[in-house]
Scaffold this motif. Sequence first.
Motif, PDB file in Angstrom:
ATOM      1  N   ASN A   1       0.832  -1.193   0.000  1.00  0.00           N
ATOM      2  CA  ASN A   1       0.000   0.000   0.000  1.00  0.00           C
ATOM      3  C   ASN A   1       0.880   1.262   0.000  1.00  0.00           C
ATOM      4  OD1 ASN A   1      -1.738   2.082   0.402  1.00  0.00           O
ATOM      5  ND2 ASN A   1      -2.504   1.412   2.407  1.00  0.00           N
ATOM      6  N   PRO A   2       1.053   1.888  -1.183  1.00  0.00           N
ATOM      7  CA  PRO A   2       1.963   3.038  -1.262  1.00  0.00           C
ATOM      8  C   PRO A   2       1.462   4.258  -0.486  1.00  0.00           C
ATOM      9  CG  PRO A   2       0.872   2.675  -3.376  1.00  0.00           C
ATOM     10  CD  PRO A   2       0.450   1.548  -2.482  1.00  0.00           C
ATOM     11  N   TRP A   3       0.205   4.212  -0.062  1.00  0.00           N
ATOM     12  CA  TRP A   3      -0.343   5.359   0.686  1.00  0.00           C
ATOM     13  C   TRP A   3      -0.038   5.273   2.179  1.00  0.00           C
ATOM     14  CZ3 TRP A   3      -1.719   9.124  -2.407  1.00  0.00           C
ATOM     15  CH2 TRP A   3      -2.133   8.797  -3.698  1.00  0.00           C
ATOM     16  N   ASN A   4       0.346   4.088   2.625  1.00  0.00           N
ATOM     17  CA  ASN A   4       0.634   3.880   4.043  1.00  0.00           C
ATOM     18  C   ASN A   4       2.083   4.290   4.342  1.00  0.00           C
ATOM     19  OD1 ASN A   4       0.466   3.006   6.697  1.00  0.00           O
ATOM     20  ND2 ASN A   4       0.948   0.880   6.169  1.00  0.00           N
ATOM     21  N   THR A   5       2.336   5.601   4.278  1.00  0.00           N
ATOM     22  CA  THR A   5       3.704   6.111   4.390  1.00  0.00           C
ATOM     23  C   THR A   5       4.137   6.241   5.848  1.00  0.00           C
ATOM     24  OG1 THR A   5       2.950   8.396   4.394  1.00  0.00           O
ATOM     25  CG2 THR A   5       3.494   7.438   2.254  1.00  0.00           C
ATOM     26  N   GLY A   6       5.405   6.542   6.051  1.00  0.00           N
ATOM     27  CA  GLY A   6       5.933   6.730   7.401  1.00  0.00           C
ATOM     28  C   GLY A   6       5.472   8.045   8.006  1.00  0.00           C
ATOM     29  N   ARG A   7       5.889   8.271   9.254  1.00  0.00           N
ATOM     30  CA  ARG A   7       5.548   9.512   9.933  1.00  0.00           C
ATOM     31  C   ARG A   7       6.458  10.614   9.402  1.00  0.00           C
ATOM     32  NH1 ARG A   7       5.451  12.315  14.887  1.00  0.00           N
ATOM     33  NH2 ARG A   7       7.527  11.672  15.511  1.00  0.00           N
ATOM     34  N   HIS A   8       5.869  11.772   9.063  1.00  0.00           N
ATOM     35  CA  HIS A   8       6.660  12.881   8.520  1.00  0.00           C
ATOM     36  C   HIS A   8       7.241  13.710   9.651  1.00  0.00           C
ATOM     37  CE1 HIS A   8       4.259  11.713   5.036  1.00  0.00           C
ATOM     38  NE2 HIS A   8       5.162  12.319   4.296  1.00  0.00           N
ATOM     39  N   LEU A   9       8.544  13.892   9.644  1.00  0.00           N
ATOM     40  CA  LEU A   9       9.199  14.649  10.705  1.00  0.00           C
ATOM     41  C   LEU A   9       9.506  16.080  10.272  1.00  0.00           C
ATOM     42  CD1 LEU A   9      11.883  12.114  12.035  1.00  0.00           C
ATOM     43  CD2 LEU A   9       9.464  12.295  12.666  1.00  0.00           C
TER      44      LEU A   9
ATOM     45  N   THR B   1      16.193  14.379  -1.150  1.00  0.00           N
ATOM     46  CA  THR B   1      16.307  15.788  -1.535  1.00  0.00           C
ATOM     47  C   THR B   1      15.052  16.597  -1.212  1.00  0.00           C
ATOM     48  OG1 THR B   1      17.542  14.934  -3.411  1.00  0.00           O
ATOM     49  CG2 THR B   1      17.054  17.286  -3.418  1.00  0.00           C
ATOM     50  N   GLY B   2      13.911  16.144  -1.748  1.00  0.00           N
ATOM     51  CA  GLY B   2      12.679  16.903  -1.590  1.00  0.00           C
ATOM     52  C   GLY B   2      11.550  16.080  -0.987  1.00  0.00           C
ATOM     53  N   GLY B   3      11.811  14.812  -0.692  1.00  0.00           N
ATOM     54  CA  GLY B   3      10.833  13.991   0.013  1.00  0.00           C
ATOM     55  C   GLY B   3      10.152  12.904  -0.779  1.00  0.00           C
ATOM     56  N   ILE B   4      10.191  12.969  -2.118  1.00  0.00           N
ATOM     57  CA  ILE B   4       9.390  12.013  -2.897  1.00  0.00           C
ATOM     58  C   ILE B   4       9.905  10.583  -2.768  1.00  0.00           C
ATOM     59  CG2 ILE B   4      10.648  12.471  -5.079  1.00  0.00           C
ATOM     60  CD1 ILE B   4       7.988  11.933  -6.551  1.00  0.00           C
ATOM     61  N   ARG B   5      11.231  10.406  -2.739  1.00  0.00           N
ATOM     62  CA  ARG B   5      11.759   9.050  -2.642  1.00  0.00           C
ATOM     63  C   ARG B   5      11.349   8.395  -1.322  1.00  0.00           C
ATOM     64  NH1 ARG B   5      17.812  10.067  -5.075  1.00  0.00           N
ATOM     65  NH2 ARG B   5      17.352  12.260  -4.669  1.00  0.00           N
ATOM     66  N   CYS B   6      11.293   9.209  -0.260  1.00  0.00           N
ATOM     67  CA  CYS B   6      10.930   8.651   1.046  1.00  0.00           C
ATOM     68  C   CYS B   6       9.451   8.291   1.131  1.00  0.00           C
ATOM     69  CB  CYS B   6      11.297   9.644   2.151  1.00  0.00           C
ATOM     70  SG  CYS B   6      13.076   9.851   2.305  1.00  0.00           S
TER      71      CYS B   6
ATOM     72  N   LYS C   1       7.766   6.729  -1.089  1.00  0.00           N
ATOM     73  CA  LYS C   1       7.704   5.349  -1.563  1.00  0.00           C
ATOM     74  C   LYS C   1       8.459   4.416  -0.622  1.00  0.00           C
ATOM     75  CE  LYS C   1       4.959   4.772  -4.842  1.00  0.00           C
ATOM     76  NZ  LYS C   1       5.166   4.616  -6.269  1.00  0.00           N
ATOM     77  N   ALA C   2       9.681   4.832  -0.265  1.00  0.00           N
ATOM     78  CA  ALA C   2      10.537   3.956   0.542  1.00  0.00           C
ATOM     79  C   ALA C   2       9.898   3.682   1.901  1.00  0.00           C
ATOM     80  CB  ALA C   2      11.906   4.606   0.722  1.00  0.00           C
ATOM     81  N   SER C   3       9.301   4.686   2.521  1.00  0.00           N
ATOM     82  CA  SER C   3       8.740   4.483   3.861  1.00  0.00           C
ATOM     83  C   SER C   3       7.560   3.510   3.818  1.00  0.00           C
ATOM     84  CB  SER C   3       8.327   5.819   4.484  1.00  0.00           C
ATOM     85  OG  SER C   3       7.229   6.378   3.805  1.00  0.00           O
ATOM     86  N   ALA C   4       6.710   3.654   2.791  1.00  0.00           N
ATOM     87  CA  ALA C   4       5.567   2.738   2.651  1.00  0.00           C
ATOM     88  C   ALA C   4       6.071   1.316   2.407  1.00  0.00           C
ATOM     89  CB  ALA C   4       4.663   3.182   1.499  1.00  0.00           C
ATOM     90  N   TYR C   5       7.102   1.213   1.605  1.00  0.00           N
ATOM     91  CA  TYR C   5       7.658  -0.096   1.281  1.00  0.00           C
ATOM     92  C   TYR C   5       8.228  -0.768   2.532  1.00  0.00           C
ATOM     93  CZ  TYR C   5      10.536  -3.673  -0.936  1.00  0.00           C
ATOM     94  OH  TYR C   5      11.105  -4.872  -1.297  1.00  0.00           O
ATOM     95  N   PHE C   6       8.960  -0.012   3.353  1.00  0.00           N
ATOM     96  CA  PHE C   6       9.561  -0.614   4.550  1.00  0.00           C
ATOM     97  C   PHE C   6       8.524  -0.921   5.635  1.00  0.00           C
ATOM     98  CE2 PHE C   6      13.477   0.868   2.537  1.00  0.00           C
ATOM     99  CZ  PHE C   6      14.196  -0.316   2.603  1.00  0.00           C
TER     100      PHE C   6
END
Length: 356
Positions: free
Chosen positions: A126-134, A198-203, A205-210
């Motif tokens: 689920n790519p929408w289930n991202t990590g907590r934004h700090l 750099t600007g947050g987009i990679r994270c 995806k990566a946060s949802a994946y992890f």
Amino acid sequence: MSLHNRIDKRVLKEIIANDPTQRKTLSFYKYFKIDDTQAYRDRLYRDWEALGCMGRIYLANEGINAQMSVPLDNWNEWVEYLSTDSNLTNVPLKIAVEDDSKSFYKLKIKVRSKILADGLDDSTFNPWNTGRHLSAKEMNEAIAQGAIVIDMRNHYESEVGHFEGAIKPDADTFRQELKMVEEMLEGKEDEKVVMYCTGGIRCEKASAYFKHKGFKDVNQLRGGIIEYAHQVQESNLENKYIGKNFVFDERLGERISDEVIAQCHQCGEPCDNHTNCANVECHLLFIQCDACKAKYEECCSDECNDIIHLPEEAQRERRKGKQLHGDARNVFKKGRFNGRADGSISKVPSVDQMST
Ligand SMILES: [Zn+2]
Ligand SMILES: [Zn+2]
């Protein structure tokens, strides 16, 4: 009216170099559904070209990823334009930290299958289930608490700047990076993980994946290094980012702290200025100090230096039939770095530059 710019790159660069227009460089991304990407693309191109916007923008059915510059005189009008598009209203804009108004020399809007080349199959998690934004303050706290901090960028980006104590995988691409990080973090599913880019987009995806991979405390830096630098300045926070923030435009980097943590790839002197080899056939991305810049006339090697002195006709002849870089770039690979004495550099081909 043409919906593409077909003028030669060198001519366009020359025009921008002499153009006094003040521009604001920024980036943003948004995941939302676009049904007719081509129509959306053509509309954006027509309207943003009319406002004098430049940049590199990717569209896909999954959304938009934009790095661009907007003339200051048209800034308000452009922001208003965003607000007329319900998908882009209030989209967080990451404004450049350092800006010479010459970050881009043309407008390029491309339709792709994805807005970020991550190599992931989105249907498997689920790519929408991202990590907590700090926030920047929370980022500093997490670092102080000893969280695992991971640089989600490529090696040539973290080489010139990174967070204190961050893990910096030696990856050429984001795809590779994801794999390497997964291996590195095996068995650490219960620990606090903080990622940044750099600007947050990679994270995103990566946060949802992890999280999907079973990590319980996944965090990501909101708005990436760019937004962090702004918050540090505005709120007078301690800056825990050392060096430069690599950016995917003509500037190739924004200074965040005064420390220079990299070396010239030709002579080894402290330096963190990336450059692209002046031989268009090569175009290698590498770090070059001013002395080497003068000595090699902005080339990566004697060989490339010889080539740029060939008559234009002969250079064109050499390039005939060769696939030049397009969206990929040649990148200097520090792991294979040898032969400094003659200033020659080994190269790795084709790194995707579709990030931020
Ligand atoms: Zn040098
Ligand atoms: Zn070269």
